[in-house]
Motif scaffolding. Structure first.
Motif, PDB file in Angstrom:
ATOM      1  N   UNK A 126     -14.904 -16.874  14.770  1.00 62.21           N
ATOM      2  CA  UNK A 126     -15.564 -16.401  13.562  1.00 62.21           C
ATOM      3  C   UNK A 126     -15.285 -14.920  13.332  1.00 62.21           C
ATOM      4  N   UNK A 127     -14.967 -14.574  12.101  1.00 55.52           N
ATOM      5  CA  UNK A 127     -14.605 -13.194  11.762  1.00 55.52           C
ATOM      6  C   UNK A 127     -15.380 -12.740  10.536  1.00 55.52           C
ATOM      7  N   UNK A 128     -15.978 -11.536  10.622  1.00 52.80           N
ATOM      8  CA  UNK A 128     -16.606 -10.881   9.474  1.00 52.80           C
ATOM      9  C   UNK A 128     -15.639  -9.796   8.994  1.00 52.80           C
ATOM     10  N   UNK A 129     -14.706 -10.136   8.100  1.00 54.34           N
ATOM     11  CA  UNK A 129     -13.615  -9.186   7.794  1.00 54.34           C
ATOM     12  C   UNK A 129     -14.007  -7.996   6.936  1.00 54.34           C
ATOM     13  N   UNK A 130     -15.264  -7.956   6.441  1.00 53.54           N
ATOM     14  CA  UNK A 130     -15.717  -6.729   5.767  1.00 53.54           C
ATOM     15  C   UNK A 130     -15.878  -5.592   6.766  1.00 53.54           C
ATOM     16  N   UNK A 131     -16.161  -5.936   8.020  1.00 52.79           N
ATOM     17  CA  UNK A 131     -16.312  -4.927   9.059  1.00 52.79           C
ATOM     18  C   UNK A 131     -17.702  -4.344   9.163  1.00 52.79           C
ATOM     19  N   UNK A 149     -11.015 -29.134  16.591  1.00 53.79           N
ATOM     20  CA  UNK A 149      -9.833 -28.317  16.779  1.00 53.79           C
ATOM     21  C   UNK A 149     -10.051 -26.863  16.423  1.00 53.79           C
ATOM     22  N   UNK A 150      -9.041 -26.027  16.688  1.00 49.09           N
ATOM     23  CA  UNK A 150      -9.172 -24.586  16.464  1.00 49.09           C
ATOM     24  C   UNK A 150      -9.055 -24.222  14.996  1.00 49.09           C
ATOM     25  N   UNK A 151      -9.684 -23.124  14.630  1.00 48.58           N
ATOM     26  CA  UNK A 151      -9.594 -22.578  13.279  1.00 48.58           C
ATOM     27  C   UNK A 151     -10.188 -21.182  13.291  1.00 48.58           C
ATOM     28  N   UNK A 152      -9.885 -20.428  12.251  1.00 55.27           N
ATOM     29  CA  UNK A 152     -10.517 -19.131  12.020  1.00 55.27           C
ATOM     30  C   UNK A 152     -11.454 -19.281  10.833  1.00 55.27           C
ATOM     31  N   UNK A 153     -12.732 -19.009  11.047  1.00 56.87           N
ATOM     32  CA  UNK A 153     -13.711 -18.996   9.968  1.00 56.87           C
ATOM     33  C   UNK A 153     -13.955 -17.547   9.561  1.00 56.87           C
ATOM     34  N   UNK A 154     -13.781 -17.240   8.271  1.00 55.00           N
ATOM     35  CA  UNK A 154     -14.001 -15.875   7.771  1.00 55.00           C
ATOM     36  C   UNK A 154     -15.162 -15.914   6.789  1.00 55.00           C
ATOM     37  N   UNK A 155     -16.103 -14.971   6.933  1.00 50.66           N
ATOM     38  CA  UNK A 155     -17.377 -15.067   6.206  1.00 50.66           C
ATOM     39  C   UNK A 155     -17.904 -13.687   5.861  1.00 50.66           C
ATOM     40  N   UNK A 156     -18.590 -13.591   4.733  1.00 49.90           N
ATOM     41  CA  UNK A 156     -19.255 -12.327   4.388  1.00 49.90           C
ATOM     42  C   UNK A 156     -20.396 -12.073   5.367  1.00 49.90           C
ATOM     43  N   UNK A 157     -20.755 -10.803   5.525  1.00 50.27           N
ATOM     44  CA  UNK A 157     -21.672 -10.412   6.602  1.00 50.27           C
ATOM     45  C   UNK A 157     -22.913  -9.736   6.013  1.00 50.27           C
ATOM     46  N   UNK A 158     -24.096 -10.308   6.303  1.00 51.59           N
ATOM     47  CA  UNK A 158     -25.344  -9.810   5.746  1.00 51.59           C
ATOM     48  C   UNK A 158     -26.333  -9.400   6.826  1.00 51.59           C
ATOM     49  N   UNK A 159     -26.396 -10.156   7.924  1.00 50.11           N
ATOM     50  CA  UNK A 159     -27.465  -9.978   8.902  1.00 50.11           C
ATOM     51  C   UNK A 159     -27.011 -10.404  10.288  1.00 50.11           C
ATOM     52  N   UNK A 160     -27.782  -9.994  11.299  1.00 54.19           N
ATOM     53  CA  UNK A 160     -27.567 -10.518  12.646  1.00 54.19           C
ATOM     54  C   UNK A 160     -27.818 -12.030  12.681  1.00 54.19           C
ATOM     55  N   UNK A 210      -0.531 -20.577  14.166  1.00 57.90           N
ATOM     56  CA  UNK A 210      -0.545 -21.714  13.253  1.00 57.90           C
ATOM     57  C   UNK A 210      -1.853 -22.501  13.261  1.00 57.90           C
ATOM     58  N   UNK A 211      -2.972 -21.786  13.131  1.00 55.91           N
ATOM     59  CA  UNK A 211      -4.241 -22.484  12.952  1.00 55.91           C
ATOM     60  C   UNK A 211      -4.719 -22.296  11.508  1.00 55.91           C
ATOM     61  N   UNK A 212      -5.494 -23.248  11.036  1.00 54.46           N
ATOM     62  CA  UNK A 212      -6.042 -23.168   9.686  1.00 54.46           C
ATOM     63  C   UNK A 212      -7.099 -22.070   9.589  1.00 54.46           C
ATOM     64  N   UNK A 213      -7.257 -21.544   8.381  1.00 52.45           N
ATOM     65  CA  UNK A 213      -8.269 -20.525   8.108  1.00 52.45           C
ATOM     66  C   UNK A 213      -9.210 -21.069   7.033  1.00 52.45           C
ATOM     67  N   UNK A 214     -10.504 -21.008   7.311  1.00 53.11           N
ATOM     68  CA  UNK A 214     -11.478 -21.509   6.335  1.00 53.11           C
ATOM     69  C   UNK A 214     -12.456 -20.406   5.954  1.00 53.11           C
ATOM     70  N   UNK A 215     -12.538 -20.061   4.669  1.00 53.98           N
ATOM     71  CA  UNK A 215     -13.541 -19.091   4.206  1.00 53.98           C
ATOM     72  C   UNK A 215     -14.926 -19.751   4.121  1.00 53.98           C
ATOM     73  N   UNK A 216     -15.959 -18.949   4.397  1.00 54.19           N
ATOM     74  CA  UNK A 216     -17.352 -19.373   4.296  1.00 54.19           C
ATOM     75  C   UNK A 216     -18.107 -18.345   3.463  1.00 54.19           C
ATOM     76  N   UNK A 217     -19.149 -18.794   2.782  1.00 52.64           N
ATOM     77  CA  UNK A 217     -19.985 -17.881   1.999  1.00 52.64           C
ATOM     78  C   UNK A 217     -21.446 -18.039   2.388  1.00 52.64           C
ATOM     79  N   UNK A 218     -22.115 -16.914   2.632  1.00 53.44           N
ATOM     80  CA  UNK A 218     -23.543 -16.890   2.959  1.00 53.44           C
ATOM     81  C   UNK A 218     -24.326 -16.281   1.804  1.00 53.44           C
ATOM     82  N   UNK A 219     -25.301 -17.017   1.290  1.00 56.02           N
ATOM     83  CA  UNK A 219     -26.169 -16.527   0.216  1.00 56.02           C
ATOM     84  C   UNK A 219     -27.614 -16.559   0.719  1.00 56.02           C
ATOM     85  N   UNK A 220     -28.270 -15.412   0.681  1.00 56.50           N
ATOM     86  CA  UNK A 220     -29.632 -15.280   1.194  1.00 56.50           C
ATOM     87  C   UNK A 220     -30.648 -15.321   0.049  1.00 56.50           C
TER      88      UNK A 220
END
Length: 226
Positions: free
Chosen positions: A119-124, A44-55, A147-157
């Motif tokens: 997918x959204x990188x909200x830091x810009x 199903x649909x959702x918005x994933x929001x994640x920190x942005x480090x690399x291509x 009315x879709x769920x939003x799930x945060x994600x974290x990327x650690x390099x």
């Protein structure tokens, strides 16, 4: 070849399966190991929001589930990578244009209606990956409105077992310089953590500013604690 010859004629499920498989192959040949934790929304649909480090972020997340990312329009002109992400359904935003957010919001709504993840990188912008810049809240709104769920994600390099910004795409590097840096080393790994889902009811009750602030808080906790 797949993007140009096959994608225009196959359904969403087939494109999604190819994207996941191809992303895993790309990461393998780049020597990037990915460890996934948490419970990603699988249907199903959702918005994933994640920190942005690399291509690489796009392909790391796509290796779990095919995602339509929101990206700055400049990426469309990157050699090879820009063409690939455009062909796989990326939504490009023309930053600085008056009606850019509204246009992107409509495209997000269309993808949600098809049952897709956006997918959204909200830091810009990208960062070295050891902290998280404040989140812009404007593009949280289309998800809240439908009315879709939003799930945060974290990327650690990591590089050779330690947290590192070695392959972060920051500063004055060009894309080719960053790719060459990645391909010239070994021991790059990434932890992708799926954090607790923010339900559509929660998001509708609190509004985009508080939702963005909460998402930033939990992502930042996941980044700095390690």
């Amino acid at each position: 070849m797949l993007v140009s010859l096959f994608f225009p004629y196959c359904g969403l499920a087939a494109r999604s399966a190819i994207t996941v498989r191809w992303s895993r192959i790309l990461l393998f040949f780049c020597g990037v190991r990915v460890k996934v934790s948490g419970k990603p929304i699988s249907r199903g649909p959702a918005l994933w929001v994640v920190n942005h480090v690399s291509w690489l972020d796009i392909f790391i997340i796509d290796s779990v589930r095919s995602v339509s990312f929101i990206a700055k329009s400049e990426i469309r002109h990157w050699p090879v990578i820009g063409w690939l992400v455009a062909g796989s359904g990326t939504v490009f935003i023309e930053r600085g244009h008056r009606h850019a957010v509204r246009a992107v919001g409509q495209q997000m709504k269309t993808r949600f209606e098809r049952g897709e993840i956006v997918g959204l990188f909200p830091e810009g912008t990208t960062s070295p990956g050891c902290d998280v810049a404040p989140f812009h809240s404007s593009l949280f709104d289309p998800a809240i409105r439908v009315n879709v769920d939003i799930q945060p994600l974290a990327l650690r390099f990591f590089h050779r077992g330690r947290r590192s910004d070695y392959v972060a795409f920051v500063g004055e590097q060009t894309l080719l310089q960053n790719m060459w840096r990645l391909l010239g080393t070994t021991g790059v790994s990434v932890e992708l953590e799926f954090l607790d889902v923010m339900s559509s009811d929660y998001c509708a009750q609190h509004g985009r500013a508080k939702v963005a602030a909460h998402a930033h808080h939990v992502v930042r906790q996941a980044i700095v604690r390690r």
